[in-house]
Write an enzyme that holds these catalytic residues in place. Sequence first.
Site, PDB file in Angstrom:
ATOM      1  N   SER A  46       0.831  -1.212   0.000  1.00 13.77           N
ATOM      2  CA  SER A  46       0.000   0.000   0.000  1.00 13.77           C
ATOM      3  C   SER A  46       0.858   1.252   0.000  1.00 13.77           C
ATOM      4  O   SER A  46       0.357   2.355  -0.256  1.00 13.77           O
ATOM      5  CB  SER A  46      -0.944   0.005   1.211  1.00 13.77           C
ATOM      6  OG  SER A  46      -0.231  -0.287   2.402  1.00 13.77           O
ATOM      7  N   LYS A 113       4.173 -11.654   3.242  1.00 15.66           N
ATOM      8  CA  LYS A 113       2.743 -11.778   2.940  1.00 15.66           C
ATOM      9  C   LYS A 113       2.578 -11.833   1.434  1.00 15.66           C
ATOM     10  O   LYS A 113       3.232 -11.094   0.703  1.00 15.66           O
ATOM     11  CB  LYS A 113       1.931 -10.608   3.499  1.00 15.66           C
ATOM     12  CG  LYS A 113       0.420 -10.743   3.228  1.00 15.66           C
ATOM     13  CD  LYS A 113      -0.385  -9.657   3.911  1.00 15.66           C
ATOM     14  CE  LYS A 113      -0.278  -8.313   3.223  1.00 15.66           C
ATOM     15  NZ  LYS A 113      -0.870  -8.337   1.851  1.00 15.66           N
ATOM     16  N   GLU A 181      -9.702  -9.299   3.686  1.00 13.25           N
ATOM     17  CA  GLU A 181      -9.969  -7.904   3.316  1.00 13.25           C
ATOM     18  C   GLU A 181     -11.281  -7.771   2.555  1.00 13.25           C
ATOM     19  O   GLU A 181     -11.538  -8.503   1.588  1.00 13.25           O
ATOM     20  CB  GLU A 181      -8.827  -7.339   2.478  1.00 13.25           C
ATOM     21  CG  GLU A 181      -9.035  -5.861   2.103  1.00 13.25           C
ATOM     22  CD  GLU A 181      -7.796  -5.172   1.579  1.00 13.25           C
ATOM     23  OE1 GLU A 181      -7.871  -3.964   1.289  1.00 13.25           O
ATOM     24  OE2 GLU A 181      -6.741  -5.839   1.467  1.00 13.25           O
TER      25      GLU A 181
END
Length: 279
Positions: A46, A113, A181
């Site tokens: 992000s 991740k 998410e």
Amino acid sequence: MMRTTILDIQKMKQRGERIPMVTAYDYTSAQIADRAGVPMILVGDSLGMVVLGHTSTVPVTLDEMLHHTRAAVRGTQRALVIGDLPFLTYTTTEQAIQSAGRMLQEAGAHAVKLEGGAAMAPTIARLVELGIPVMGHVGFTPQSVNQIGTRVQARNATDAAQLIEDVLELESAGAFAVVLELIPAQLAAVVAQRVRIPMIGIGAGAGCDGQVQVWHDMLGLYTDFKPRHAKPYANLAGIIEQAITTYAEEVRAGTFPGDEHSSKMSEEALQAALAQTGE
């Protein structure tokens, strides 16, 4: 001071403790999060949006992730630091091994991740077999934004069943935790109850074992986009803007720096220096 491990995180779920995780992208933010006692810090891709100014995570490179993860790791003493593997850096098991290996060896991350469901299970199993802890990520997967769009996932029965199967496959493959998410809260709660490993939610309701929030969202630093699932705990953008405005005004007015911000030398030394330069 002991570093948090993946076993510590899993024991938190076993004890029924909620697990906070935040993103951080540099030394200072990671240091603050570590002092606050956050057990897991995600150096997320992000950063493509909130640090580098892209419109998605897709342009982020592995070298950029390594650069930011190294900085974040230096700022921590206790937190488990997880480095995101960016878009197209784990398309094969061999590539995933190289990318994840660099994240641990070069950046100092303690885990990685990666996004994807059951299809990623063989890759995760191989990474875990080689000693690389892996956090999964299902539901809305930002690296697939061009394919799936930014919207809540798994709302119908078929997609919800597939998501459950995806998480079970990731658990079987050895993932130590999974990010859920943008999925319905009821579904996330059911998934969290059905698996032994922690489910970390973002836009997935309160039934998850933990939550993750983006640094810039929770601190009110990023004003370009305000996701529904983000809760700003401060408005630092406004505070910082006002501080810089005040600084600029003082510079223009000549009131900064003052004597208290300056160093002095003796008049004799100054005059001697001027004499040596012919002044």
